[in-house]
Structures are given as structure tokens and as C-alpha cells.
Design an enzyme around this catalytic site. Structure first.
Site, PDB file in Angstrom:
ATOM      1  N   ASP A 245      -5.809  11.933   2.340  1.00 14.12           N
ATOM      2  CA  ASP A 245      -5.522  11.734   3.766  1.00 14.12           C
ATOM      3  C   ASP A 245      -4.137  12.260   4.119  1.00 14.12           C
ATOM      4  O   ASP A 245      -3.212  11.507   4.452  1.00 14.12           O
ATOM      5  CB  ASP A 245      -5.663  10.260   4.161  1.00 14.12           C
ATOM      6  CG  ASP A 245      -7.108   9.880   4.461  1.00 14.12           C
ATOM      7  OD1 ASP A 245      -8.006  10.690   4.150  1.00 14.12           O
ATOM      8  OD2 ASP A 245      -7.343   8.787   4.995  1.00 14.12           O
ATOM      9  N   HIS A 278     -10.306  12.271   5.182  1.00 10.99           N
ATOM     10  CA  HIS A 278      -9.802  13.173   6.218  1.00 10.99           C
ATOM     11  C   HIS A 278      -9.676  14.608   5.715  1.00 10.99           C
ATOM     12  O   HIS A 278      -9.361  15.493   6.513  1.00 10.99           O
ATOM     13  CB  HIS A 278      -8.449  12.683   6.743  1.00 10.99           C
ATOM     14  CG  HIS A 278      -8.581  11.569   7.728  1.00 10.99           C
ATOM     15  ND1 HIS A 278      -8.553  11.755   9.091  1.00 10.99           N
ATOM     16  CD2 HIS A 278      -8.765  10.238   7.537  1.00 10.99           C
ATOM     17  CE1 HIS A 278      -8.704  10.589   9.702  1.00 10.99           C
ATOM     18  NE2 HIS A 278      -8.830   9.650   8.778  1.00 10.99           N
ATOM     19  N   HIS A 336      -9.169   7.665  -3.642  1.00 13.30           N
ATOM     20  CA  HIS A 336      -8.791   7.441  -2.249  1.00 13.30           C
ATOM     21  C   HIS A 336      -9.473   6.193  -1.685  1.00 13.30           C
ATOM     22  O   HIS A 336      -8.812   5.306  -1.142  1.00 13.30           O
ATOM     23  CB  HIS A 336      -9.153   8.635  -1.381  1.00 13.30           C
ATOM     24  CG  HIS A 336      -8.859   8.399   0.070  1.00 13.30           C
ATOM     25  ND1 HIS A 336      -7.573   8.392   0.566  1.00 13.30           N
ATOM     26  CD2 HIS A 336      -9.662   8.126   1.133  1.00 13.30           C
ATOM     27  CE1 HIS A 336      -7.607   8.131   1.865  1.00 13.30           C
ATOM     28  NE2 HIS A 336      -8.858   7.968   2.234  1.00 13.30           N
ATOM     29  N   HIS A 438      -6.640   4.502   1.815  1.00  9.59           N
ATOM     30  CA  HIS A 438      -7.743   4.436   2.765  1.00  9.59           C
ATOM     31  C   HIS A 438      -7.637   3.335   3.803  1.00  9.59           C
ATOM     32  O   HIS A 438      -8.316   3.394   4.822  1.00  9.59           O
ATOM     33  CB  HIS A 438      -9.062   4.298   1.979  1.00  9.59           C
ATOM     34  CG  HIS A 438     -10.299   4.596   2.764  1.00  9.59           C
ATOM     35  ND1 HIS A 438     -10.388   5.654   3.658  1.00  9.59           N
ATOM     36  CD2 HIS A 438     -11.518   3.987   2.792  1.00  9.59           C
ATOM     37  CE1 HIS A 438     -11.604   5.676   4.178  1.00  9.59           C
ATOM     38  NE2 HIS A 438     -12.296   4.683   3.682  1.00  9.59           N
TER      39      HIS A 438
END
Length: 640
Positions: A245, A278, A336, A438
Site C-alpha cells: 500500500d 492498493h 500485507h 492493511h
């Protein structure tokens, strides 16, 4: 196709599947061997130290014994002399000569090597360090000319990125130019080959700094740069692991990804970048939801529709090749989102989840998937980047007691994992902890599932956590786990409020330009997040479709089937989850399982003493991180 051809095709596919499975098993066993090798070296060093101490003890004891004998002999001689009528005196003893090691070397050279009758010369010079780091580096480059040429070719590109990162306000024109776009394209063409040749699970040895979500937050990334690798990553001991991310939400996504990719290019065996949710096209291309904070929007806004779309697509092609997980010291699983669901074979046996992740294709779109992606491994990858720890309410209501998994509060097909799932996963692989990102948390680091799951969040903004939110990371230093947090009062010199005196001399147009790059913020608290988490998905209209057919890369076709997780139907963070407890509490951390393999870990914090706030000028007290509800304490934290 004839039945003979079908049988041949089936046999070939089966052989390829078995080969991939065997390779993943070999990678996991190699990592275990490396871990045992490190432990063997540690024991060998300890044995050597004990042996040396024992020899020193023996030598000291022997020397003391000899001195005692010598003293007794001298006392006896003194007594005999005093009682004797002969005053001839004592016989002089010749001291033993000591040979001191000289730090000089003698070199013999020929005056004229081409002349057979040339004379020889002798030169005596002081000896220098043989184990010089610079000497070793130069020797490595001499032995590997290709490595030297590669280093020199990358140096100019990386230097431009580093200069921009160190002083972004002085590089406004560069950040909005085609030169920056071309540098990003060159950087991606180099970095995606590195990602593609890495296994889907990175096996690391501590010390390792573990970071969570960055989300285009240049200010917090600068905090870590200024305080953790102040002399540069190359001169800082240990490895650096980022859990994904890197883009969306923040306004400096391109700057952050350019810096992290540059560090990976320079130090591919020291810097490790995992993939987050993402880092998929369906999420970072969702302009309808994220607006100007969307990664795609920022690419198009900087470089125009055509070039901006190309930069966005090329960076996503590098994201497609990122590893999904990492294992530190064969003891801590890092990812993640969370742990994937176990998948049984036809004979009922359960395959190692590490091997399942290793078998994920080297190029995986995930959201959306490519045509070549197997649904089985697409689910494994989705679980790695999307899943969450179950809340206590979910543990009682929606989590399956048999498997330990249930539907995540995010919705959209994402899953959550409960106590049983964590326990089974750690026991299956003989791990002690799980570290993941996350989920936003105001304290930067959170603990759940009986102290077995750590959630790390390395950005303090854009997630509705309030003006006092902190950004955190964890240092895994062999048997110690150390939390490092950025205080909300820490003063920075990169991002300013619009009413700050630091930008008083700038024109209105210059201020607007800096606001567009995220270097100036309108909100004093820096916590603007106007997105509605429950907004429904609308298909992204690809305005540049068909215009970018000249990519110099392999072409992969996207599948028309649905992904395991539908990003448009998910929430950015599960409501009332186990991470939203509002305080940082280590009282449930149980280190008994890890202490069997190592010394019991310590949990401590590095606090930052806030300087005078440049915006208000008020004195700010030292900010300590809460370890329990009633009091703040520093240093070693006792675990139960």
C-alpha cells in the site's frame, strides 16, 4: 483435438504443475537450511567465545601460580641471604625478551621487471586495514565488470530521484515534467525484472525493519528516513521490509514510489517491497471513489492523459510482479493482509501455505486477474492482500469454528481469520508471530489474537485517525521486537500548512502548485478523508484504451471472470474491528512459543522528543506511547 493429443496435453500440464510444486518445496527447504546455518554460526561463535574465555582463564591462573612460586622463591632467597655471613648479593637475572608484533610490512620489488638483470629494491611500509569495506566493494566491482556497468548506469537515475526526495520543494518543475515521467518509466523497466526473479515469499534474516502502509505520505516516509536510516539505507545495519500500500489517499504517491523503487534498484538484497491491495489496477485506478487522491488521477494530472496513463500502467506492471509475503528468521510471517485459507489435496492432505504462496505466478494481476492465473492461486493471492483479523464479535458470530475463517466486515468477498486460524497456521509452520498491515490504527502498531498478530501502520494521515495519530514500524532485532513511533508533535520541514510562516513569501500560484503535490495542506490536522466507505463500485472508464500499444514489455490478457475479492464492494477498513480499540496494549503478548527458539523478546519504544512546533510555536512535551490503560512506562515490557 484428438484424444491422444488431449492426453499428451494433460500429461504436460501435470508435469509442469509437479515441477512448480517441487521448486516451491526446494525454496522453502533452502530457507530453512539458511536459517539453521545462521543458528549454527551463532552457536559456533558462542563456543569459540567460551573456549577463548576458558583459555584466558587458564593462562591467568597459570600466570598467577608462577608469580606465587616466584615470590616464594624470592622470599626464600631473601631469608637465606639475611642469615648468611656472605654478603655477595643476588645474582642478576636476565629478563626474557618480548617480541612485539610490528605493524610494518616488507615488500621486495624489481626495479625493471622487463630486464632480467634488474636489481631488487626493499621497501618497508606500515600495514593498513585488509578488511576495508571500500576495498571489498572495489574488488567486487573489478571481479564483475557487468555489475560495475550496471551500477554506473543506475547511478545517474537514482541520484535524480534522491535529490528530489531530499528536497521536493526545490524540484517542483522536475516533478511536473516529462523528465520525471521518463525517469519513472526507466525505473520501472529495471525494477520489474528484479521483482519477477524474486520468489513470491522472501526469506530474510534479522535485523529487519518492518513498515506498514505508506499511502503516498511523503512526510512520514521522511520521518523514517531522517531517524532510522539517517546515513542512508546502505550504511544502516539490517534489511528493510515494506508490507505494501504505497499509493492512493496521499498526494505524493509518485514521489514515494519513485524513492522506494530507487532504493530497491540500488539494494535489491537489502530492501524488500511486498504487494498490498492498493497495488492492483482495480483499486489504484478507482478515480470515481478516490478522486484527486487516486494514483491514476495523480499520474494523469502530472503528465497528461496519454503519458500519465502509460506511467500508471507501467508502474502497475511492476506491482504485478511484487512478492506477496516474507518470513523473518523462519519464525515471523509477514504479509500485507493476512494468512491464506488452507487448501486440501485430493488425498485429504493439507499443503504448506508457504508453498502455496510460492506457487502463485510470477506475474499476477489479482484485481483484475490475467487469463493465465489459476483460480486456486488467485484466491491465495487475494487472501494475502485483503484478509483481516476477526473482531471479537465476529469470533462469536460469523467465524467458522472448524476452519477459523469467516467473511470480513469489509465485504466484497474478503475474508477474516480468527484465533483458530492463527493457531493452526503458526503450528503448521512452527512460526511465532504474524506481522501485517492493511488496517489504520492511531498508535501506529496494534496487537490482536492473543498477542500473535501485529498490525503495523506507517502513515499518520488520510485515514480518519485524528490529529494525534502516529506512524509506526517494528524492528525485529533477533530475539528483540522494538516498536518505533513518530509522535504527532514531531516537526517536519517538508509538508506545511497553508497558513505557515515558512511559505509566507511564496506567491499564490506557487502555493497552489505545492498543494497539488501534497507539500502544502489546507487542513491543519492533515486528516481530511471525504471518501464514503460504503460507496458502490462503478466501472472505471478507460479513456486511453487502445492508445498505449507500444509498450516494450510482454503482453498479458486480463480475464473476464470475477476476482476472488471485488474491490468496489469492500470498505477501506472494517468497522469496529479488533484494531480499533484506541490504545496500544501489549498485555496479551505471549512469547512462550518464541522463547523456545530464542530468548524471550522485549517490547520497547523509541519516543521522539518534539521540538517547538513550527506552526504554533508552543512547547510540546515528550510523547510516550501507552503500554497499558492506566500508566505510561518506558523500556522493557514484561510479557505474559
Amino acid at each position: 483435438m484428438s484424444s491422444k493429443h488431449r492426453r499428451s496435453h494433460a500429461i504436460t500440464n501435470g508435469a509442469n504443475s509437479n515441477e512448480a510444486r517441487y521448486q516451491s518445496i526446494i525454496r522453502e527447504k533452502d530457507a530453512q537450511i539458511d536459517s539453521l546455518h545462521v543458528k549454527y554460526n551463532a552457536l559456533a561463535n558462542k563456543l569459540y567465545t567460551l573456549s577463548r574465555q576458558y583459555k584466558e582463564y587458564r593462562a591467568t591462573s597459570k600466570k598467577q601460580h608462577q608469580q606465587q612460586q616466584k615470590q616464594q622463591k624470592q622470599d626464600q632467597q631473601t631469608t637465606n641471604t639475611a642469615n648468611s655471613d656472605n654478603h655477595g648479593g643476588h645474582a642478576a637475572t636476565t629478563p626474557k625478551r618480548k617480541h612485539i608484533l610490528s605493524p610494518y610490512g616488507n615488500v621486495v620489488r624489481e626495479t625493471d621487471p622487463k630486464n632480467l638483470n634488474g636489481s631488487l629494491t626493499h621497501e618497508r611500509a606500515r600495514m593498513g586495514r585488509n578488511a576495508s569495506i571500500a576495498t571489498a566493494k572495489e574488488l567486487t566491482l573489478l571481479e564483475c565488470p557487468k555489475e560495475e556497468s550496471r551500477h554506473n548506469a543506475n547511478k545517474a537515475l537514482v541520484d535524480r530521484i534522491l535529490k528530489m526526495f531530499n528536497d521536493p520543494a526545490s524540484h517542483i518543475d522536475y516533478l511536473n515534467s516529462e523528465d520525471f515521467a521518463n525517469d519513472l518509466l526507466k525505473l520501472n523497466s529495471k525494477i520489474r525484472n528484479i521483482f519477477e526473479h524474486e520468489p513470491r515469499v522472501a526469506f530474510l534474516q534479522s535485523p529487519v525493519y518492518v513498515f506498514g502502509d505508506i499511502h503516498g505520505n511523503l512526510e512520514d516516509l521522511h520521518f523514517f528516513s531522517d531517524n532510522i536510516w539517517r546515513l542512508g539505507m546502505s550504511l544502516t545495519a539490517g534489511n528493510f521490509l515494506f508490507l505494501g500500500d504505497y499509493v492512493d489517499r496521499g498526494m505524493s504517491c509518485l514521489e514515494c514510489i519513485a524513492y522506494l523503487f530507487s532504493m530497491k534498484l540500488l539494494m535489491p538484497h537489502k530492501v524488500f517491497l511486498l504487494r498490498g491491495n492498493h497495488e492492483t489496477r482495480d483499486v489504484n485506478g478507482w478515480e470515481e471513489h478516490y478522486g484527486m487522491r487516486s494514483f491514476l488521477w495523480q499520474c494523469r494530472d502530472r503528465f497528461g492523459d496519454t503519458l500519465g496513463y502509460k506511467v500508471w500502467d507501467q508502474i502497475n506492471s511492476a506491482f504485478d510482479r511484487m512478492p506477496l509475503a516474507a518470513v523473518i528468521d523462519q519464525d515471523i510471517f509477514c504479509v500485507h493482509g493476512g494468512i491464506p485459507r488452507p487448501l486440501e489435496l485430493e488425498d485429504g492432505s493439507v499443503v504448506s501455505r508457504i508453498q502455496e504462496i510460492l506457487n502463485v505466478p510470477r506475474v499476477a494481476g489479482i484485481n483484475p486477474p490475467y487469463e493465465h492465473e489459476n483460480e486456486h492461486y488467485q484466491q491465495v493471492a487475494s487472501d494475502c492482500i485483503w484478509s483481516d483479523p476477526a473482531s471479537e464479535e465476529q469470533e462469536q458470530t460469523s467465524v467458522d469454528p472448524e476452519s477459523g475463517y469467516g467473511e470480513s466486515l469489509r465485504g466484497g468477498g474478503a475474508i477474516c481469520f480468527g484465533h483458530k486460524a492463527v493457531k493452526d497456521f503458526l503450528e503448521q509452520h512452527n512460526f511465532s508471530y504474524i506481522m501485517r498491515a492493511h488496517e489504520a490504527h492511531a498508535d501506529g502498531v496494534a496487537v490482536s489474537k492473543g498477542g500473535k498478530v501485529f498490525t503495523i501502520f506507517s502513515t499518520s494521515k488520510d485515514h480518519n485517525q485524528g490529529s494525534e495519530a502516529m506512524a509506526g514500524c517494528i524492528l525485529v532485532d533477533f530475539e528483540n521486537l522494538q516498536v518505533i513511533n513518530r509522535s504527532h508533535a514531531y516537526r517536519n520541514v517538508y509538508v506545511h500548512r497553508r497558513d505557515s510562516v515558512s511559505i509566507a513569501k511564496l506567491t499564490e500560484s506557487e502555493i497552489e502548485e505545492r498543494m497539488r503535490l501534497g507539500l502544502v495542506t489546507e487542513n491543519p490536522e492533515g486528516d481530511t478523508d471525504d471518501f464514503e466507505d460504503s460507496e458502490e463500485w462503478e466501472d472505471m472508464e478507460d479513456e486511453s484504451e487502445g492508445e498505449m500499444d507500444d509498450f516494450d514489455e510482454e503482453h498479458y490478457e486480463f480475464s473476464t471472470r470475477r476476482s476472488s475479492v471485488i474491490p468496489g464492494d469492500t470498505l477501506s477498513s472494517p468497522p469496529n474491528s479488533s484494531q480499533q480499540d484506541g490504545h496500544f496494549d501489549f498485555t496479551h503478548v505471549d512469547s512462550n512459543s518464541r522463547s523456545k527458539k530464542r530468548v524471550c523478546p522485549r517490547f520497547s519504544t523509541i519516543t521522539t522528543i518534539a521540538e517547538d512546533n513550527e506552526e504554533s510555536g508552543d512547547d510540546v512535551k515528550e510523547n510516550n506511547m501507552d503500554f497499558d490503560d492506566e500508566k505510561k512506562e518506558m523500556g522493557t515490557f514484561k510479557t505474559y
